[in-house]
Scaffold this motif. Structure first.
Motif, PDB file in Angstrom:
ATOM      1  N   LYS A 281     -79.987 -35.538  21.680  1.00 14.08           N
ATOM      2  CA  LYS A 281     -79.695 -35.223  23.078  1.00 14.08           C
ATOM      3  C   LYS A 281     -80.988 -34.997  23.861  1.00 14.08           C
ATOM      4  O   LYS A 281     -81.128 -35.459  24.988  1.00 14.08           O
ATOM      5  CB  LYS A 281     -78.792 -33.989  23.174  1.00 14.08           C
ATOM      6  CG  LYS A 281     -77.370 -34.265  22.774  1.00 14.08           C
ATOM      7  CD  LYS A 281     -76.532 -32.992  22.842  1.00 14.08           C
ATOM      8  CE  LYS A 281     -75.114 -33.247  22.376  1.00 14.08           C
ATOM      9  NZ  LYS A 281     -74.299 -32.029  22.407  1.00 14.08           N
ATOM     10  N   ILE A 282     -81.921 -34.282  23.257  1.00  9.01           N
ATOM     11  CA  ILE A 282     -83.210 -34.044  23.925  1.00  9.01           C
ATOM     12  C   ILE A 282     -83.937 -35.362  24.142  1.00  9.01           C
ATOM     13  O   ILE A 282     -84.406 -35.661  25.242  1.00  9.01           O
ATOM     14  CB  ILE A 282     -84.070 -33.055  23.117  1.00  9.01           C
ATOM     15  CG1 ILE A 282     -83.443 -31.660  23.159  1.00  9.01           C
ATOM     16  CG2 ILE A 282     -85.506 -33.032  23.634  1.00  9.01           C
ATOM     17  CD1 ILE A 282     -84.044 -30.684  22.164  1.00  9.01           C
ATOM     18  N   PHE A 283     -84.034 -36.170  23.095  1.00  3.17           N
ATOM     19  CA  PHE A 283     -84.717 -37.452  23.211  1.00  3.17           C
ATOM     20  C   PHE A 283     -84.022 -38.371  24.199  1.00  3.17           C
ATOM     21  O   PHE A 283     -84.674 -39.082  24.963  1.00  3.17           O
ATOM     22  CB  PHE A 283     -84.837 -38.135  21.839  1.00  3.17           C
ATOM     23  CG  PHE A 283     -86.160 -37.906  21.196  1.00  3.17           C
ATOM     24  CD1 PHE A 283     -87.165 -38.845  21.292  1.00  3.17           C
ATOM     25  CD2 PHE A 283     -86.421 -36.729  20.515  1.00  3.17           C
ATOM     26  CE1 PHE A 283     -88.401 -38.627  20.708  1.00  3.17           C
ATOM     27  CE2 PHE A 283     -87.640 -36.503  19.930  1.00  3.17           C
ATOM     28  CZ  PHE A 283     -88.637 -37.456  20.027  1.00  3.17           C
TER      29      PHE A 283
ATOM     30  N   PHE B 193     -87.232 -42.585  14.552  1.00  3.19           N
ATOM     31  CA  PHE B 193     -87.879 -41.909  13.430  1.00  3.19           C
ATOM     32  C   PHE B 193     -87.728 -40.392  13.507  1.00  3.19           C
ATOM     33  O   PHE B 193     -87.706 -39.724  12.477  1.00  3.19           O
ATOM     34  CB  PHE B 193     -89.357 -42.286  13.340  1.00  3.19           C
ATOM     35  CG  PHE B 193     -89.573 -43.673  12.795  1.00  3.19           C
ATOM     36  CD1 PHE B 193     -89.270 -43.973  11.482  1.00  3.19           C
ATOM     37  CD2 PHE B 193     -90.071 -44.679  13.600  1.00  3.19           C
ATOM     38  CE1 PHE B 193     -89.466 -45.243  10.974  1.00  3.19           C
ATOM     39  CE2 PHE B 193     -90.269 -45.952  13.105  1.00  3.19           C
ATOM     40  CZ  PHE B 193     -89.964 -46.240  11.789  1.00  3.19           C
ATOM     41  N   VAL B 194     -87.602 -39.832  14.700  1.00  3.81           N
ATOM     42  CA  VAL B 194     -87.436 -38.380  14.832  1.00  3.81           C
ATOM     43  C   VAL B 194     -85.983 -37.979  14.582  1.00  3.81           C
ATOM     44  O   VAL B 194     -85.712 -36.963  13.952  1.00  3.81           O
ATOM     45  CB  VAL B 194     -87.902 -37.913  16.227  1.00  3.81           C
ATOM     46  CG1 VAL B 194     -87.505 -36.477  16.491  1.00  3.81           C
ATOM     47  CG2 VAL B 194     -89.404 -38.079  16.355  1.00  3.81           C
ATOM     48  N   VAL B 195     -85.041 -38.796  15.046  1.00  2.00           N
ATOM     49  CA  VAL B 195     -83.628 -38.437  14.940  1.00  2.00           C
ATOM     50  C   VAL B 195     -83.052 -38.756  13.564  1.00  2.00           C
ATOM     51  O   VAL B 195     -82.267 -37.988  13.027  1.00  2.00           O
ATOM     52  CB  VAL B 195     -82.807 -39.152  16.047  1.00  2.00           C
ATOM     53  CG1 VAL B 195     -81.324 -38.958  15.847  1.00  2.00           C
ATOM     54  CG2 VAL B 195     -83.221 -38.641  17.416  1.00  2.00           C
ATOM     55  N   ILE B 196     -83.454 -39.870  12.953  1.00  2.00           N
ATOM     56  CA  ILE B 196     -82.874 -40.294  11.675  1.00  2.00           C
ATOM     57  C   ILE B 196     -83.802 -39.909  10.527  1.00  2.00           C
ATOM     58  O   ILE B 196     -84.935 -40.366  10.477  1.00  2.00           O
ATOM     59  CB  ILE B 196     -82.647 -41.818  11.646  1.00  2.00           C
ATOM     60  CG1 ILE B 196     -81.800 -42.272  12.830  1.00  2.00           C
ATOM     61  CG2 ILE B 196     -82.030 -42.248  10.323  1.00  2.00           C
ATOM     62  CD1 ILE B 196     -80.409 -41.725  12.847  1.00  2.00           C
ATOM     63  N   PRO B 197     -83.347 -39.089   9.589  1.00  2.00           N
ATOM     64  CA  PRO B 197     -84.195 -38.751   8.451  1.00  2.00           C
ATOM     65  C   PRO B 197     -84.428 -39.974   7.562  1.00  2.00           C
ATOM     66  O   PRO B 197     -83.552 -40.821   7.421  1.00  2.00           O
ATOM     67  CB  PRO B 197     -83.404 -37.678   7.705  1.00  2.00           C
ATOM     68  CG  PRO B 197     -82.084 -37.584   8.334  1.00  2.00           C
ATOM     69  CD  PRO B 197     -82.063 -38.405   9.558  1.00  2.00           C
ATOM     70  N   LYS B 198     -85.600 -40.030   6.975  1.00  2.00           N
ATOM     71  CA  LYS B 198     -85.984 -41.171   6.147  1.00  2.00           C
ATOM     72  C   LYS B 198     -85.035 -41.354   4.963  1.00  2.00           C
ATOM     73  O   LYS B 198     -84.740 -42.478   4.561  1.00  2.00           O
ATOM     74  CB  LYS B 198     -87.411 -40.987   5.645  1.00  2.00           C
ATOM     75  CG  LYS B 198     -87.943 -42.159   4.847  1.00  2.00           C
ATOM     76  CD  LYS B 198     -89.323 -41.886   4.317  1.00  2.00           C
ATOM     77  CE  LYS B 198     -90.329 -42.312   5.344  1.00  2.00           C
ATOM     78  NZ  LYS B 198     -91.700 -42.288   4.852  1.00  2.00           N
ATOM     79  N   ASP B 199     -84.526 -40.277   4.397  1.00  2.00           N
ATOM     80  CA  ASP B 199     -83.680 -40.363   3.206  1.00  2.00           C
ATOM     81  C   ASP B 199     -82.194 -40.512   3.514  1.00  2.00           C
ATOM     82  O   ASP B 199     -81.375 -40.492   2.599  1.00  2.00           O
ATOM     83  CB  ASP B 199     -83.889 -39.133   2.325  1.00  2.00           C
ATOM     84  CG  ASP B 199     -85.299 -39.082   1.760  1.00  2.00           C
ATOM     85  OD1 ASP B 199     -85.872 -40.163   1.522  1.00  2.00           O
ATOM     86  OD2 ASP B 199     -85.825 -37.980   1.571  1.00  2.00           O
TER      87      ASP B 199
ATOM     88  N   SER C  63     -88.424 -45.721  22.171  1.00  2.00           N
ATOM     89  CA  SER C  63     -87.155 -45.909  21.468  1.00  2.00           C
ATOM     90  C   SER C  63     -87.357 -45.938  19.950  1.00  2.00           C
ATOM     91  O   SER C  63     -86.526 -45.435  19.202  1.00  2.00           O
ATOM     92  CB  SER C  63     -86.440 -47.174  21.948  1.00  2.00           C
ATOM     93  OG  SER C  63     -87.182 -48.318  21.629  1.00  2.00           O
ATOM     94  N   ILE C  64     -88.478 -46.507  19.486  1.00  2.00           N
ATOM     95  CA  ILE C  64     -88.764 -46.523  18.049  1.00  2.00           C
ATOM     96  C   ILE C  64     -89.102 -45.109  17.562  1.00  2.00           C
ATOM     97  O   ILE C  64     -88.614 -44.661  16.517  1.00  2.00           O
ATOM     98  CB  ILE C  64     -89.915 -47.505  17.725  1.00  2.00           C
ATOM     99  CG1 ILE C  64     -89.498 -48.936  18.051  1.00  2.00           C
ATOM    100  CG2 ILE C  64     -90.348 -47.381  16.268  1.00  2.00           C
ATOM    101  CD1 ILE C  64     -88.297 -49.437  17.294  1.00  2.00           C
TER     102      ILE C  64
END
Length: 187
Positions: free
Chosen positions: A85-87, A134-140, A129-130
């Motif tokens: 939401k912030i992003f 990376f901030v919203v979706i965890p790598k794992d 957007s990229i």
């Protein structure tokens, strides 16, 4: 474990699943699902159950690893949703300012390097957007992280997206970015 405690407490009070369901305003099937461990109640419902069964939250929840894992996942989802939401808010402001800037720049006839301004604007929006992904979706994350396929469902909303964690996804996204920049430069 939680399901067993719920069933034991209900039975010790001499209540049927339907009576509990009526009091908690859920279906009898929901009570059954909780008791067999098919799914779990949410936190507000846990509070209602604790009050209704007159059992402390500590006694009700301690020792159930699956429930605690669910709570951790739910908390992470809430954090991700808040970050998104912030992003998204920042992205909308950035996009609005970018469109306003592009409009102003397009009205200046003698501005040198007018195509470069367009390229810069696209670069800013694309980069943000990229970074957001990376901030919203965890790598794992199993659905959208590094172990997910090239094409993934959007993290929030309807549609599909290219997974930037995927090695080919990085190449495709860079390729799309370069193609757009070249089209602006040549156009």
């Amino acid at each position: 474990m939680l399901g067993e405690k719920l069933k034991a407490q209900r039975m010790s009070l001499g209540l049927t699943q339907q009576e509990v369901a009526d009091h908690l305003h859920v279906s009898r099937q929901t009570i059954s699902n909780w008791e067999v461990g098919r799914n779990f109640p949410d936190i507000p419902m846990i509070l209602s159950i604790s009050d209704y069964y007159n059992i402390s939250l500590d006694d009700l929840l301690k020792g159930d690893e699956r429930f605690m894992d669910k709570m951790k996942k739910d908390a992470e989802l809430v954090k991700r949703t808040n970050r998104r939401k912030i992003f998204d808010g920042v992205f909308i402001v950035l996009l609005s300012l970018t469109v306003l800037f592009a409009f102003i720049v397009s009205r200046i006839p003698d501005l040198p390097n007018q195509k470069l301004w367009g390229m810069l604007i696209v670069g800013i929006v694309f980069s943000f957007s990229i970074i957001r992904f990376f901030v919203v979706i965890p790598k794992d994350d199993k659905v959208s992280g590094k172990y997910a396929p090239l094409i993934i469902p959007k993290s929030f909303g309807v549609g599909w997206a290219i997974n930037p964690y995927h090695p080919l996804g990085k190449v495709l996204l860079i390729g799309i970015f370069v193609a757009i920049e070249v089209l602006i430069f040549l156009g």
